[in-house]
Each structure stands twice: as structure tokens, then as C-alpha cells.
Design a protein around this motif. Structure first.
Motif: not given
Length: 140
Positions: A11, A13-18, A56-57
Motif C-alpha cells: 500500500h 500510504k505509510v499508515t495503512h502499511r503500518a 505492507s512489506s
């Protein structure tokens, strides 16, 4: 061996990835516990972990798909929607044990017990309906 990993969908967006990373790590932890606890299924948690890591990763996603023990389960699920027979037995046994515990040892309202039973039967039917092994290759 050809690369059978599905493409990752990390994703932007960083917040979604987190959030997806936290979900993946939690599911991986529960899946690892399932290796040692007989009534906690491993395969469904690994599928959720792979889904979370795919968003995410890329590194964790690839690690899980290439893992010597868990990778085969995920690749079989991805390519053929296979749930191994032993995983089906564990999952249905855990659901049955959980329902019996709630019915016999907990003071639950009958409507809640009925809803819980209906959900567990539906999930068990889904799990049992999936193939238990990969199809044999056609050599014809």
C-alpha cells in the motif's frame, strides 16, 4: 523451481502499511503458536499474515512464501486453494471443542449459542469443502 509467489500489493500510504504490518505480525504470531498448540490452527493465520505482509512489506511477504515449513502451505493455498487434511481436522476439532465448552461450561443466552453454532458450522463447511491436496498433473 519457478517463482510461484503472488505479486505483492504494498500500500502506498505509510499508515495503512503500518496497520497491515501489525495485522501480519499478529497473525504470524498466532500461526506460530498453532504449531505448538494442537487446537490452534496454523494455516488460516498464515494466510492472513501473507495477506497483511503483501500490503505492507515485500521482504516479509517473500520471506513467508519462501519459508521451508510454511511456504508450501501458502503456495498450495494460493495456487489451488488447498487446505491440508491435517489442518482441516485441527480446525474443525478446535471449533467443535470451543462450541462444546461454550455450551456446557458457560452461561450463554440460547440465541447467542445458536448464532455462534451457525457461524462455526458455516466456517467448518467452508474449510471442509476445500481440496485436501493438490490435483495430480495431467500427463495426457
Amino acid at each position: 523451481m519457478p517463482d510461484t509467489r503472488p505479486p505483492s500489493k504494498v500500500h502506498p500510504k505509510v499508515t495503512h502499511r503500518a496497520m497491515f504490518l501489525c495485522l501480519g505480525l499478529t497473525a504470524l504470531g498466532l500461526g506460530l503458536m498453532g504449531v505448538f498448540l494442537p487446537l490452534l490452527p496454523t494455516t488460516p493465520f498464515l494466510i492472513v499474515a501473507a495477506w497483511g505482509f503483501a500490503r505492507s512489506s515485500q521482504r516479509l511477504h517473500d520471506w513467508l512464501y519462501d519459508h521451508p515449513r510454511f511456504g508450501t502451505l501458502l503456495r498450495d493455498w494460493e495456487s489451488h486453494r488447498v487446505i491440508p487434511v491435517w489442518a482441516k481436522i485441527c480446525a474443525v476439532s478446535a471449533m467443535t471443542a470451543s462450541f462444546l465448552y461454550m455450551a456446557l461450561f458457560r452461561d450463554m443466552p440460547p440465541w447467542l449459542l445458536a448464532v455462534t453454532g451457525a457461524v462455526l458450522v458455516s466456517v467448518a463447511a467452508y474449510v471442509v469443502s476445500k481440496p485436501g491436496r493438490k490435483p495430480m498433473p495431467d500427463h495426457g
